[in-house]
Design a protein around this motif. Structure first.
Motif, PDB file in Angstrom:
ATOM      1  N   ALA A 175      39.780  36.435  50.635  1.00  0.00           N
ATOM      2  CA  ALA A 175      39.020  37.169  51.657  1.00  0.00           C
ATOM      3  C   ALA A 175      39.767  38.416  52.119  1.00  0.00           C
ATOM      4  O   ALA A 175      40.999  38.433  52.214  1.00  0.00           O
ATOM      5  CB  ALA A 175      38.741  36.263  52.847  1.00  0.00           C
ATOM      6  N   ASP A 176      38.990  39.456  52.383  1.00  0.00           N
ATOM      7  CA  ASP A 176      39.489  40.702  52.975  1.00  0.00           C
ATOM      8  C   ASP A 176      40.526  41.434  52.129  1.00  0.00           C
ATOM      9  O   ASP A 176      41.393  42.121  52.663  1.00  0.00           O
ATOM     10  CB  ASP A 176      40.042  40.452  54.382  1.00  0.00           C
ATOM     11  N   TYR A 215      38.142  31.035  51.608  1.00  0.00           N
ATOM     12  CA  TYR A 215      38.710  32.323  52.029  1.00  0.00           C
ATOM     13  C   TYR A 215      39.975  32.704  51.255  1.00  0.00           C
ATOM     14  O   TYR A 215      40.776  33.504  51.721  1.00  0.00           O
ATOM     15  CB  TYR A 215      38.972  32.329  53.547  1.00  0.00           C
ATOM     16  N   CYS A 240      30.338  41.474  50.107  1.00  0.00           N
ATOM     17  CA  CYS A 240      30.833  42.187  48.920  1.00  0.00           C
ATOM     18  C   CYS A 240      29.811  43.282  48.653  1.00  0.00           C
ATOM     19  O   CYS A 240      29.007  43.191  47.720  1.00  0.00           O
ATOM     20  CB  CYS A 240      30.967  41.236  47.736  1.00  0.00           C
ATOM     21  N   LEU A 279      35.044  37.044  50.439  1.00  0.00           N
ATOM     22  CA  LEU A 279      34.539  37.712  51.637  1.00  0.00           C
ATOM     23  C   LEU A 279      35.132  39.117  51.781  1.00  0.00           C
ATOM     24  O   LEU A 279      36.343  39.298  51.734  1.00  0.00           O
ATOM     25  CB  LEU A 279      34.875  36.890  52.883  1.00  0.00           C
ATOM     26  N   SER A 280      34.277  40.102  51.907  1.00  0.00           N
ATOM     27  CA  SER A 280      34.675  41.502  52.152  1.00  0.00           C
ATOM     28  C   SER A 280      35.528  42.103  51.045  1.00  0.00           C
ATOM     29  O   SER A 280      36.364  42.962  51.307  1.00  0.00           O
ATOM     30  CB  SER A 280      35.401  41.624  53.489  1.00  0.00           C
ATOM     31  N   CYS A 281      35.330  41.682  49.823  1.00  0.00           N
ATOM     32  CA  CYS A 281      36.018  42.309  48.690  1.00  0.00           C
ATOM     33  C   CYS A 281      35.184  43.518  48.270  1.00  0.00           C
ATOM     34  O   CYS A 281      34.421  43.470  47.305  1.00  0.00           O
ATOM     35  CB  CYS A 281      36.186  41.307  47.541  1.00  0.00           C
ATOM     36  N   TYR A 282      35.313  44.601  48.996  1.00  0.00           N
ATOM     37  CA  TYR A 282      34.467  45.789  48.821  1.00  0.00           C
ATOM     38  C   TYR A 282      34.662  46.484  47.484  1.00  0.00           C
ATOM     39  O   TYR A 282      33.755  47.113  46.963  1.00  0.00           O
ATOM     40  CB  TYR A 282      34.731  46.811  49.920  1.00  0.00           C
ATOM     41  N   TYR A 297      40.156  44.181  50.592  1.00  0.00           N
ATOM     42  CA  TYR A 297      39.144  45.229  50.592  1.00  0.00           C
ATOM     43  C   TYR A 297      39.113  46.107  49.355  1.00  0.00           C
ATOM     44  O   TYR A 297      38.055  46.413  48.835  1.00  0.00           O
ATOM     45  CB  TYR A 297      39.311  46.144  51.814  1.00  0.00           C
TER      46      TYR A 297
END
Length: 186
Positions: free
Chosen positions: A7-8, A4, A57, A32-35, A10
């Motif tokens: 993580a996040d 992590y 992702c 995690l959640s690296c948009y 974004y």
């Protein structure tokens, strides 16, 4: 990279690994959640990527995997329902573990073009030279005798010993030095 670690984050759009990075492991949920990331080029030193490293992702389209990667968890690019990430395409080298992984889990992929290059070089005798390549190839060139060394750590390529996969010795080299390739286990 620890579990992590990124993580996040974004809206981060890119993560770049400097040339020569020694990173060899990516932990669970690292991205995690690296948009914002649509593409990532992983360093050549990377060997292991564990589960859920790229989970959620949702905009990640292109992942460039190094030739030497030796382990990818089933859930690295596939979710718990065995569904491949919707936009993902892996960029792999032909004949590698990464190619077999993509085939096994039915992940879209295309081949990368491998360009070998010298990553370290120097002299190893009065007229003898050495070059170590990205592919793991060691080339001893020039002429005459190589230097003798007092142990494996005394060679000018000591930092690369475990990465050497092949050795080419030029026709004009007359002697191989003591401990020259001792413990080059690959």
């Amino acid at each position: 990279m620890g579990h992590y670690a990124l993580a996040d984050i974004y809206y981060t759009e890119s993560i770049v690994f400097e040339e020569g990075s020694k990173l060899n492991y990516i932990g669970a949920g690292t991205f995690l959640s690296c948009y914002g990331i649509t593409e990532i080029v992983l360093p050549d030193s990377l060997q292991t990527i564990v589960q859920n490293s790229f989970k959620m992702c949702k905009n990640l389209e292109d992942v460039y995997l190094p030739a030497g990667v030796k382990y990818l968890n089933k859930l690295t690019f596939v979710n718990n329902q065995n569904v491949v990430m919707p936009k993902i395409k892996l960029h792999v080298y032909e004949g590698t573990y990464a190619e077999e992984y993509a085939k096994q889990y039915n992940i879209p992929y295309e081949y990368r073009v491998f360009v070998d290059s010298v990553i370290a070089s120097g002299t190893c005798g009065a007229d003898a030279t050495w070059e170590f390549y990205k592919s793991g190839k060691m080339v001893i060139g020039g002429s005459g005798a190589m230097d003798n060394y007092t142990g494996k750590d005394a060679t000018p390529w000591a930092d690369y010993l475990k990465q050497i996969e092949s050795i080419e010795i030029g026709k004009d080299i007359t002697a191989i030095g003591n401990y020259a390739f001792a413990y080059a286990t690959n």
